[in-house]
Design an enzyme around this catalytic site. Structure first.
Site: not given
Length: 267
Positions: A18, A37-38, A90, A145, A158, A193
Site C-alpha cells: 500500500i 522504510d525499514y 502508513n 484498517s 493490531y 498486497t
C-alpha cells in the site's frame, strides 16, 4: 490530475504494498516524494521507479519504533524538497502468532504494536505539523484498517492500535484545522498486497472475499488512489474522516448472504 504538482510528500512504510502504491500514485500526480522504510533497499528501488518515469523521489531508512528516526525522515523531506505538504503515515505491523485473543496476547508484543502502529503516527504528525503551519496548510493521511472498526478472533493488538489511529486522526483534524491542516484516515479491507498473497492461503482468501459486496478483492492501487485523493485539494473540505475502502465488506448486514440462500431454497 489532482493538482499535486510541486507538493512535497513523505510516505512511511513505502517499500512495498500500500505504501509503495501511495508513493507511486502521488508521484504520478506530480508530487515530490520521500520514501521512508525499514526496508531501505526496497524504498530506494521504488524511488528509482519514480525517477525512471520522470518523477522526483528520494529514499531514507526509517525505524518507526525510534522517535529520532521519524524526526530524521521528516527533516530529510524538508531538506530535500524545501518543505512538507503531505504526510502519509502508513507503517503497520502484525504477527499473528503473538497477536492472539485477549487472554493470550503477548503483552510485550502488545506494547510494541502500540508503539509501532500508533505512536509512530503521533510522532510523525507532531514533527510535520509545524512545517505545515508555516506553509499555510497541509494534508496528513493515516492508514488504519477494517480491523480498527470490528472485532475478530485474533490480532487484538493490531485492531486496537488501528482504532487508535482512527481516533487520533479526529484529534489532529480538530486541533489543527484552523491552520488549514487536514487529517484523514483510509481503512482498507483485504488488499492483495505481496504480504497478503504470501501469508494467506486460498481458503482464507476465499472466506474473506465471500463477504465483499463487490465480486473481487482490492489491490494496493485502490488504496493508493484513495490516499492521493485525500492528500490533494480535490478533498479540501474533507477532514477528520475515516474513509473505508473495503469492497463493501462492512456495508452489508452480515445475514444478507444467508438470507439470499434461504429465499432461493424457498423458491
Amino acid at each position: 490530475m489532482l493538482g499535486l504538482e510541486g507538493k512535497a510528500a513523505l510516505v512511511t512504510g513505502s517499500a512495498i504494498g500500500i505504501g509503495q502504491s501511495a508513493a507511486l500514485t502521488l508521484a504520478k500526480e506530480g508530487a515530490k516524494v520521500m520514501l521512508a522504510d525499514y526496508n531501505e533497499a526496497g524504498a530506494k528501488e521504488t524511488a528509482a521507479m519514480i525517477e525512471k518515469e520522470g518523477g522526483v523521489a528520494s529514499a531514507i531508512f526509517l525505524d518507526a519504533n525510534d522517535e529520532e528516526s521519524i524526526r530524521a525522515a521528516v527533516k530529510a523531506t524538508v531538506d530535500q524538497f524545501g518543505t512538507i505538504d503531505i504526510l502519509v503515515n502508513n507503517v503497520g505491523v502484525t504477527i499473528a502468532s503473538k497477536d492472539l485473543d485477549v487472554l493470550n496476547v503477548d503483552l510485550d508484543y502488545w506494547d510494541q504494536t502500540m508503539k509501532t502502529n500508533l505512536k509512530s503516527v503521533l510522532i510523525g504528525s507532531r514533527e510535520a505539523i509545524p512545517y505545515m503551519q508555516k506553509n499555510g496548510g497541509g494534508s496528513i493521511v493515516n492508514t488504519a484498517s477494517g480491523s480498527g472498526m470490528l472485532g475478530d478472533i485474533g490480532r487484538t493488538a493490531y485492531g486496537t492500535s488501528k482504532a487508535g489511529v482512527i481516533n487520533l486522526t479526529r484529534y489532529i483534524a480538530t486541533q489543527y484545522g484552523s491552520a488549514n491542516i487536514r487529517c484523514n484516515t483510509v481503512s482498507p479491507g483485504l488488499i492483495l498486497t505481496p504480504t497478503a498473497k504470501r501469508d494467506m492461503t486460498p481458503e482464507v482468501l476465499k472466506i474473506l472475499g465471500k463477504f465483499n459486496a463487490l465480486p473481487y478483492q482490492g489491490e494496493p492501487e485502490d488504496i493508493g488512489n484513495a490516499i492521493a485523493f485525500l492528500a490533494s485539494d480535490a478533498s479540501k473540505f474533507i477532514t477528520g474522516q475515516n474513509i473505508v475502502v473495503d469492497g463493501g465488506l462492512t456495508t452489508k448486514n452480515p445475514s444478507v448472504d444467508d438470507m439470499i440462500e434461504l429465499m432461493s431454497k424457498q423458491g
